[in-house]
Design a protein around this motif. Structure first.
Motif, PDB file in Angstrom:
ATOM      1  N   LYS A 154       0.251  -1.554   1.420  1.00 32.13           N
ATOM      2  CA  LYS A 154       1.404  -1.853   0.559  1.00 32.13           C
ATOM      3  C   LYS A 154       1.087  -1.484  -0.889  1.00 32.13           C
ATOM      4  O   LYS A 154       1.891  -0.838  -1.572  1.00 32.13           O
ATOM      5  CB  LYS A 154       1.762  -3.332   0.669  1.00 32.13           C
ATOM      6  CG  LYS A 154       2.919  -3.771  -0.222  1.00 32.13           C
ATOM      7  CD  LYS A 154       3.219  -5.242   0.000  1.00 32.13           C
ATOM      8  CE  LYS A 154       4.266  -5.746  -0.981  1.00 32.13           C
ATOM      9  NZ  LYS A 154       3.784  -5.756  -2.374  1.00 32.13           N
ATOM     10  N   ILE A 163       4.083  -2.236   6.948  1.00 34.61           N
ATOM     11  CA  ILE A 163       4.960  -3.071   7.771  1.00 34.61           C
ATOM     12  C   ILE A 163       4.480  -3.071   9.223  1.00 34.61           C
ATOM     13  O   ILE A 163       4.435  -4.118   9.876  1.00 34.61           O
ATOM     14  CB  ILE A 163       6.424  -2.588   7.651  1.00 34.61           C
ATOM     15  CG1 ILE A 163       6.952  -2.899   6.238  1.00 34.61           C
ATOM     16  CG2 ILE A 163       7.317  -3.246   8.702  1.00 34.61           C
ATOM     17  CD1 ILE A 163       8.220  -2.155   5.860  1.00 34.61           C
ATOM     18  N   TYR A 166       1.456  -5.359   9.394  1.00 31.63           N
ATOM     19  CA  TYR A 166       1.847  -6.775   9.380  1.00 31.63           C
ATOM     20  C   TYR A 166       2.357  -7.198  10.763  1.00 31.63           C
ATOM     21  O   TYR A 166       2.066  -8.299  11.249  1.00 31.63           O
ATOM     22  CB  TYR A 166       2.945  -7.020   8.347  1.00 31.63           C
ATOM     23  CG  TYR A 166       2.490  -6.981   6.911  1.00 31.63           C
ATOM     24  CD1 TYR A 166       1.454  -7.780   6.447  1.00 31.63           C
ATOM     25  CD2 TYR A 166       3.130  -6.143   5.984  1.00 31.63           C
ATOM     26  CE1 TYR A 166       1.049  -7.745   5.121  1.00 31.63           C
ATOM     27  CE2 TYR A 166       2.734  -6.097   4.655  1.00 31.63           C
ATOM     28  CZ  TYR A 166       1.692  -6.898   4.233  1.00 31.63           C
ATOM     29  OH  TYR A 166       1.295  -6.856   2.923  1.00 31.63           O
ATOM     30  N   LYS A 167       3.132  -6.311  11.393  1.00 31.62           N
ATOM     31  CA  LYS A 167       3.676  -6.633  12.717  1.00 31.62           C
ATOM     32  C   LYS A 167       2.561  -6.811  13.744  1.00 31.62           C
ATOM     33  O   LYS A 167       2.643  -7.671  14.622  1.00 31.62           O
ATOM     34  CB  LYS A 167       4.661  -5.548  13.161  1.00 31.62           C
ATOM     35  CG  LYS A 167       5.986  -5.615  12.415  1.00 31.62           C
ATOM     36  CD  LYS A 167       6.933  -4.499  12.824  1.00 31.62           C
ATOM     37  CE  LYS A 167       8.278  -4.610  12.078  1.00 31.62           C
ATOM     38  NZ  LYS A 167       9.195  -3.492  12.395  1.00 31.62           N
ATOM     39  N   MET A 183       5.090  -9.008   4.470  1.00 30.70           N
ATOM     40  CA  MET A 183       5.885  -7.981   5.142  1.00 30.70           C
ATOM     41  C   MET A 183       7.285  -7.929   4.517  1.00 30.70           C
ATOM     42  O   MET A 183       7.842  -6.848   4.305  1.00 30.70           O
ATOM     43  CB  MET A 183       5.980  -8.262   6.644  1.00 30.70           C
ATOM     44  CG  MET A 183       6.775  -7.200   7.403  1.00 30.70           C
ATOM     45  SD  MET A 183       6.598  -7.295   9.193  1.00 30.70           S
ATOM     46  CE  MET A 183       7.526  -8.802   9.537  1.00 30.70           C
ATOM     47  N   MET A 187       9.137  -4.778   2.823  1.00 29.35           N
ATOM     48  CA  MET A 187      10.481  -4.361   3.236  1.00 29.35           C
ATOM     49  C   MET A 187      11.417  -4.291   2.030  1.00 29.35           C
ATOM     50  O   MET A 187      12.229  -3.372   1.905  1.00 29.35           O
ATOM     51  CB  MET A 187      11.029  -5.342   4.272  1.00 29.35           C
ATOM     52  CG  MET A 187      10.359  -5.229   5.634  1.00 29.35           C
ATOM     53  SD  MET A 187      10.793  -6.606   6.721  1.00 29.35           S
ATOM     54  CE  MET A 187      10.222  -5.985   8.307  1.00 29.35           C
ATOM     55  N   LYS A 190      10.730  -1.295   0.062  1.00 28.25           N
ATOM     56  CA  LYS A 190      11.188  -0.116   0.804  1.00 28.25           C
ATOM     57  C   LYS A 190      12.708   0.015   0.761  1.00 28.25           C
ATOM     58  O   LYS A 190      13.268   1.059   1.104  1.00 28.25           O
ATOM     59  CB  LYS A 190      10.695  -0.209   2.254  1.00 28.25           C
ATOM     60  CG  LYS A 190      10.882   1.028   3.102  1.00 28.25           C
ATOM     61  CD  LYS A 190      10.102   0.879   4.414  1.00 28.25           C
ATOM     62  CE  LYS A 190      10.365   2.065   5.328  1.00 28.25           C
ATOM     63  NZ  LYS A 190      11.610   1.946   6.066  1.00 28.25           N
ATOM     64  N   ALA A 196      14.088  -7.724   5.003  1.00 27.94           N
ATOM     65  CA  ALA A 196      13.219  -8.520   4.132  1.00 27.94           C
ATOM     66  C   ALA A 196      13.675  -9.979   4.117  1.00 27.94           C
ATOM     67  O   ALA A 196      12.859 -10.899   4.249  1.00 27.94           O
ATOM     68  CB  ALA A 196      13.222  -7.948   2.716  1.00 27.94           C
ATOM     69  N   SER A 199      12.702 -11.736   7.211  1.00 24.65           N
ATOM     70  CA  SER A 199      11.261 -11.998   7.257  1.00 24.65           C
ATOM     71  C   SER A 199      10.883 -13.177   6.345  1.00 24.65           C
ATOM     72  O   SER A 199      10.024 -13.992   6.695  1.00 24.65           O
ATOM     73  CB  SER A 199      10.494 -10.737   6.859  1.00 24.65           C
ATOM     74  OG  SER A 199       9.139 -10.835   7.230  1.00 24.65           O
TER      75      SER A 199
END
Length: 595
Positions: A154, A163, A166-167, A183, A187, A190, A196, A199
């Motif tokens: 990031k 991302i 993180y997943k 994350m 997002m 991005k 986002a 999350s």
């Protein structure tokens, strides 16, 4: 031979105190025992761990050094000393400690992971990512290594990869609140705002008192155009963390966007009460004052942008070259340098001749594609793409500090209309290409897709009603984002070909076409400022709460005498704006017919 360690019973007693969280007592007993057993590796290790937990990092490091004097090849202690050094900020030494641990114990996944964090903090992002990968080779289900690798990705700007990482961490550790939170931040960066927000919500399900998750969710909601929901989120953050100055400051932005000016003022004041020299809050406050038309306070507070740390829009003038607004400029070399977008440069270049009127020799450092347009300014300003050597400069300033330095008030805005001019050969060329027997309207509907453009743009399809007014020709002045909409409309729109403003100089064709138009209708973008600077009749469609320099409620602009402003009466209501524009255009055409 004298025992190096106390009895197992004594050691276990100290360890039990440490494990129970009685750190001070564990440290005290370990210290007393060390006097009797100065070569006890275990006691020094406990002392180091206790000091580290108590945030006494110098003492912890000293204890670990003593432990390693006794057992130099103990990888865990090298790792622990690395952790203490890292937290203390001695990152290079920390990394060396981790490397020592790994030389002793090559499959030490935790040391690779911890070293990655130190490398990330040091700014060595590629190395940090590689270190996490080494940890994951050893321990494939290491959620923290995926998480830390994602953080480094990031910071490196590799948002999609971050991302994904993180997943992976969340697959292994589903209740990992920090992974959901970071994350969400990736997002948001991005531009995936809906994802986002979801999350952030997941992070808050796991950790309901996660103040920074509420705060950043508020930022995402406001960026998405949902100020009411953003305000609720900021309030939750403040409820958890009452002295959260950033939340108060950003809540002020959301309250402004909602149109609740009084509450926004209170929110900024609260932020500044908590954090008196909070540059971001002063900067946000300046935008509100400018919106309210208080140019004195607005431009004064606007100077706080130069003290912002995270998102400072421009570098401040060097201390020895600052002009205080009072010293004589007669014969002095004053260097001004650009800041922010094309529209800002066009709007505020009007101040360059004012400096000349005060006797200054002015140089303007500005991107080369604007030089041809800016040379039409009634000014002897020298246009450069780089700063002169410091010893050749008397004073310097970013462009948008000039209104403050020159004490701008409503009555002191430099208003000359026009103050920029089109190239006459372009005017003639485009005049020959465009129809002469109709009312020509140049249009633009979208700026970029940056945060600052959120809410300002609208759909090209809204011009359909205007296109059907008899004897009206719509001419596209649009380039860039949103240009693809042209292929999806079923009404007439004149486009100007791939060669339109395709050269190295910006806006020369646009300016030439504008001079052949009877009217410009545009969103709040650089096209609006260009039309105003050229003195063309211009109608600007504005969102409910617009950018600060358009102020509130006015249908005219203090900056551009030939401009009329059409404002949303409720958030997002572009249809209402265009209904009003259409009716005004019909009335204008009827008046012209009767003349």
């Amino acid at each position: 031979m004298k025992n190096q360690d106390p009895s197992q019973e004594h050691l276990q007693s100290i360890i039990n105190l440490y494990n129970a969280g009685k750190l001070q007592q564990a440290l005290s007993e370990a210290t007393q025992m060390i006097e009797r057993f100065p070569n006890s590796f275990i006691l020094y290790n406990i002392s180091g761990a206790s000091n580290a937990a108590l945030k006494r990092f110098d003492a912890a490091i000293e204890s670990y050094k003593q432990a390693l004097r006794i057992k130099p090849d103990y990888a865990e202690v090298h790792n622990n000393m690395g952790n203490a050094l890292s937290i203390k900020g001695d990152l290079a030494e920390a990394i060396e400690s981790y490397k020592k641990a790994l030389r002793i114990k090559p499959n030490f996944a935790r040391a690779y992971n911890n070293m990655a964090n130190a490398m990330k903090d040091k700014g060595d992002l590629a190395e940090a990512i590689e270190s996490c990968k080494q940890a994951l080779k050893i321990k494939p289900d290491y959620a923290d290594a995926y998480y830390n690798m994602a953080n480094a990705m990031k910071d490196k700007g590799d948002l999609a990869e971050a991302i994904d990482s993180y997943k992976q961490a969340l697959k292994i550790k589903p209740n990992y609140a920090s992974a959901y939170y970071n994350m969400a931040n990736a997002m948001k960066d991005k531009g995936d705002l809906a994802e986002a927000i979801e999350s952030y919500k997941q992070a808050l399900k796991i950790k309901p008192n996660y103040a920074s998750a509420y705060y950043n969710m508020g930022n995402a909601l406001n960026e998405k155009g949902s100020p009411e929901a953003a305000i609720d989120s900021y309030k939750q953050a403040i409820k958890i963390q009452p002295n959260y100055a950033d939340a108060y400051s950003n809540m002020g932005i959301a309250l402004t966007d909602k149109g609740d000016v009084e509450a926004a003022i209170d929110s900024y004041k609260q932020a500044l009460k908590i954090k008196p020299n909070f540059a971001d809050a002063y900067y946000n406050f300046s935008l509100l004052y400018l919106l309210l038309g208080d140019l004195d306070k607005g431009f004064k507070y606007y100077e706080w942008r130069l003290k912002m740390i995270k998102e400072r829009p421009v570098t401040p003038a060097r201390t020895n070259l600052i002009w205080d607004g009072e010293k004589s400029l007669n014969g002095k070399h004053f260097v001004v340098y650009e800041e922010q977008g094309l529209g800002d440069i066009i709007q505020f270049c009007r101040y360059l001749p004012v400096l000349e009127q005060k006797g200054a020799n002015v140089t303007f450092k500005v991107k080369s594609n604007l030089h041809a347009l800016l040379r039409t300014l009634d000014s002897k300003t020298s246009l450069n793409t780089s700063l002169p050597e410091e010893n050749k400069i008397d004073f310097e300033s970013p462009l948008m500090s000039l209104p403050y330095l020159l004490k701008t008030s409503w009555k002191l805005i430099p208003i000359t209309s026009p103050y920029l001019y089109a190239d006459q050969s372009k005017v003639t060329t485009w005049g020959e290409k465009l129809s002469k027997d109709c009312f020509k309207v140049g249009i633009c509907w979208q700026g970029g897709k940056t945060k600052i453009d959120v809410g300002r743009s609208f759909s090209l399809s809204l011009f359909e009603g205007i296109s059907k007014i008899p004897n009206v020709q719509l001419i596209s002045l649009h380039k860039g984002e949103g240009e693809g909409q042209i292929t999806n409309i079923d009404f007439d729109l004149t486009t100007l070909g791939s060669g339109f403003d395709a050269g190295q100089d910006a806006f020369l064709d646009t300016a030439g076409v504008m001079m052949n138009c009877d009217l410009i209708i545009t969103s709040d973008t650089s096209v609006a400022h260009l039309a105003g600077a050229l003195g063309r009749p211009t109608w600007v469609a504005l969102q409910y709460v617009p950018a600060s320099f358009w102020m509130l409620d006015r249908s005219d602009s203090l900056w551009y005498p030939t401009m009329t402003l059409f404002r949303q009466k409720s958030r997002g209501d572009w249809v209402g704006v265009f209904d009003t524009i259409e009716q005004n255009l019909i009335s204008l055409l009827e008046q012209k017919k009767g003349q």
